[in-house]
Design an enzyme around this catalytic site. Sequence first.
Site, short mmCIF file in Angstrom:
data_model
loop_
_atom_site.label_atom_id
_atom_site.label_comp_id
_atom_site.label_asym_id
_atom_site.label_seq_id
_atom_site.Cartn_x
_atom_site.Cartn_y
_atom_site.Cartn_z
N ARG A 190 67.79 20.88 44.95
CA ARG A 190 66.28 20.55 45.01
C ARG A 190 65.84 21.86 45.79
O ARG A 190 64.63 22.44 45.42
CB ARG A 190 65.78 19.45 45.64
N HIS A 201 56.87 12.62 54.98
CA HIS A 201 58.22 12.40 54.44
C HIS A 201 59.27 13.36 54.66
O HIS A 201 60.59 13.53 54.49
CB HIS A 201 58.51 11.95 53.06
N CYS A 236 70.15 17.67 63.37
CA CYS A 236 71.55 17.23 63.73
C CYS A 236 71.68 15.59 63.45
O CYS A 236 70.62 14.79 64.02
CB CYS A 236 71.71 17.72 65.07
N CYS A 266 76.07 21.71 63.39
CA CYS A 266 75.23 21.69 64.56
C CYS A 266 75.37 22.75 65.52
O CYS A 266 76.66 22.83 65.83
CB CYS A 266 74.85 20.60 65.19
N CYS A 276 76.09 21.10 68.84
CA CYS A 276 77.06 19.98 69.43
C CYS A 276 78.35 19.87 68.43
O CYS A 276 79.12 19.12 68.54
CB CYS A 276 76.48 18.70 69.44
N GLY A 289 47.63 12.82 42.53
CA GLY A 289 49.29 12.97 42.10
C GLY A 289 49.86 12.08 42.92
O GLY A 289 51.32 12.71 43.04
N ASN A 312 44.42 11.90 39.04
CA ASN A 312 45.56 11.60 38.15
C ASN A 312 45.43 11.67 36.80
O ASN A 312 44.68 10.96 36.04
CB ASN A 312 46.19 10.18 38.60
P1 OAD Z 1 55.55 9.69 41.83
O1 OAD Z 1 56.66 10.54 40.84
O2 OAD Z 1 56.10 8.21 41.76
O3 OAD Z 1 54.21 9.87 41.05
C1 OAD Z 1 53.40 11.16 40.59
C2 OAD Z 1 52.34 10.78 40.23
O4 OAD Z 1 51.75 12.20 39.99
C3 OAD Z 1 52.37 10.07 39.02
O5 OAD Z 1 51.35 9.00 39.14
C4 OAD Z 1 51.95 10.95 37.92
O6 OAD Z 1 51.00 10.49 36.78
C5 OAD Z 1 50.89 11.97 38.80
N1 OAD Z 1 51.07 13.44 38.07
C6 OAD Z 1 51.94 14.00 37.27
N2 OAD Z 1 51.40 15.34 36.94
C7 OAD Z 1 50.25 15.49 37.60
C8 OAD Z 1 49.49 16.65 37.63
N3 OAD Z 1 49.87 18.00 37.03
N4 OAD Z 1 48.23 16.35 38.56
C9 OAD Z 1 48.02 15.32 39.12
N5 OAD Z 1 48.74 14.07 39.13
C10 OAD Z 1 50.10 14.30 38.44
O7 OAD Z 1 55.74 10.49 43.12
P2 OAD Z 1 54.98 10.07 44.46
O8 OAD Z 1 53.94 9.21 44.20
O9 OAD Z 1 54.97 11.25 45.37
O10 OAD Z 1 59.74 9.32 48.72
O11 OAD Z 1 56.22 9.33 45.06
C11 OAD Z 1 56.15 8.90 46.33
C12 OAD Z 1 57.57 8.72 47.14
O12 OAD Z 1 58.45 8.34 46.14
C13 OAD Z 1 58.11 10.26 47.23
O13 OAD Z 1 57.55 10.93 48.47
C14 OAD Z 1 59.48 10.14 47.61
C15 OAD Z 1 59.67 9.25 46.26
O14 OAD Z 1 60.78 8.34 46.38
C16 OAD Z 1 60.67 9.75 49.48
O15 OAD Z 1 61.53 10.64 49.12
C17 OAD Z 1 60.67 9.08 50.59
#
Ligand code: OAD
Length: 277
Positions: A77, A136, A144, A176, A179, A216, A242
């Site tokens: 990633r 996040h 560490c 680390c 440590c 988004g 969105n």
């Molecule tokens: P999601 O993948 O759940 O949602 C992404 C959103 O972006 C969807 O509603 C899409 O419709 C929208 N989208 C796609 N392309 C877009 C664009 N060009 N412009 C605007 N919107 C667009 O991602 P998150 O809501 O960020 O957590 O997910 C929340 C968390 O779930 C993340 O931070 C991560 C994940 O598990 C952790 O890693 C703790």
Amino acid sequence: MPSRTDGLDPGVVVEVRQAIEGGSVVAFTGAGVSAESGVPTFRGPGGLWRNHRPEDLATPGAFARDPELVWEWYRWRRSLVARCQPNAAHLALATRATDGSRLTVVTQNVDGLHTQATRAVAGDGRVERASPLELHGSLFRDRCTACTYQEERVPSAAVDADGAGGDPHSGPLPVCPSCGHMLRPDVVWFGEALSRSTLDAAFEAAATADVCLVIGTSGVVFPAAQIPMITHERGGTVIDVNPTTTALRSVARYHIVGTAAEVVPALLDAGWEHPVA
Ligand code: OAD
């Protein structure tokens, strides 16, 4: 039901701009704000959680069972995100966060693109004051597993360090320097608590905002998804940008159907693309 506007309805844009110009704004972003930079989302078509199981890659248990696999995924990633640049939405938000407007960026993203955008528009000196609140964590910071050591790198240096052992994704695991225990990515995994101070600052920004501009995110991961709800409960206006409907429709006054890089610069009138007369 929110008022739905297909793209940039000029009437709604003017109303939204007035709300933004007259008050304080919390911009709450998710993976969709970075989609047009080339960063995959989690749940949509092509999303990371469509092809990978979070419980194998993003939990403390997964790391305890198989740290090589978890590191391989995070290194992959990192190398992907290191090739991406902030888009017009990140830049418009960074402009408003640093130009004296009362705008705070709260992000669920770990890609660092809001911080990069802030550096691009305002230089290193002002990044500190206008730092996005990264709920996040960050893909480009390690910490560490045993002591308080942390290490943050610019994306290219992090990718170079990952590749120092030969294979960019599955070289020796980092340890680390203080440590000798194993380092881990400083991201929040499922089942882990968010940083209390970052969450408190984000909730405070949401509670005092006149406008919560949601960009988004599917709005399904808590406690982050409380942010628009807090602004709504305090009487503020929630605007959801969105291409699709989200779980936040019950609290959003406006749902602007469009992509972040098209809609956000026009809403913020920050001089990036698609100005609305
Ligand atoms: P999601 O993948 O759940 O949602 C992404 C959103 O972006 C969807 O509603 C899409 O419709 C929208 N989208 C796609 N392309 C877009 C664009 N060009 N412009 C605007 N919107 C667009 O991602 P998150 O809501 O960020 O957590 O997910 C929340 C968390 O779930 C993340 O931070 C991560 C994940 O598990 C952790 O890693 C703790």
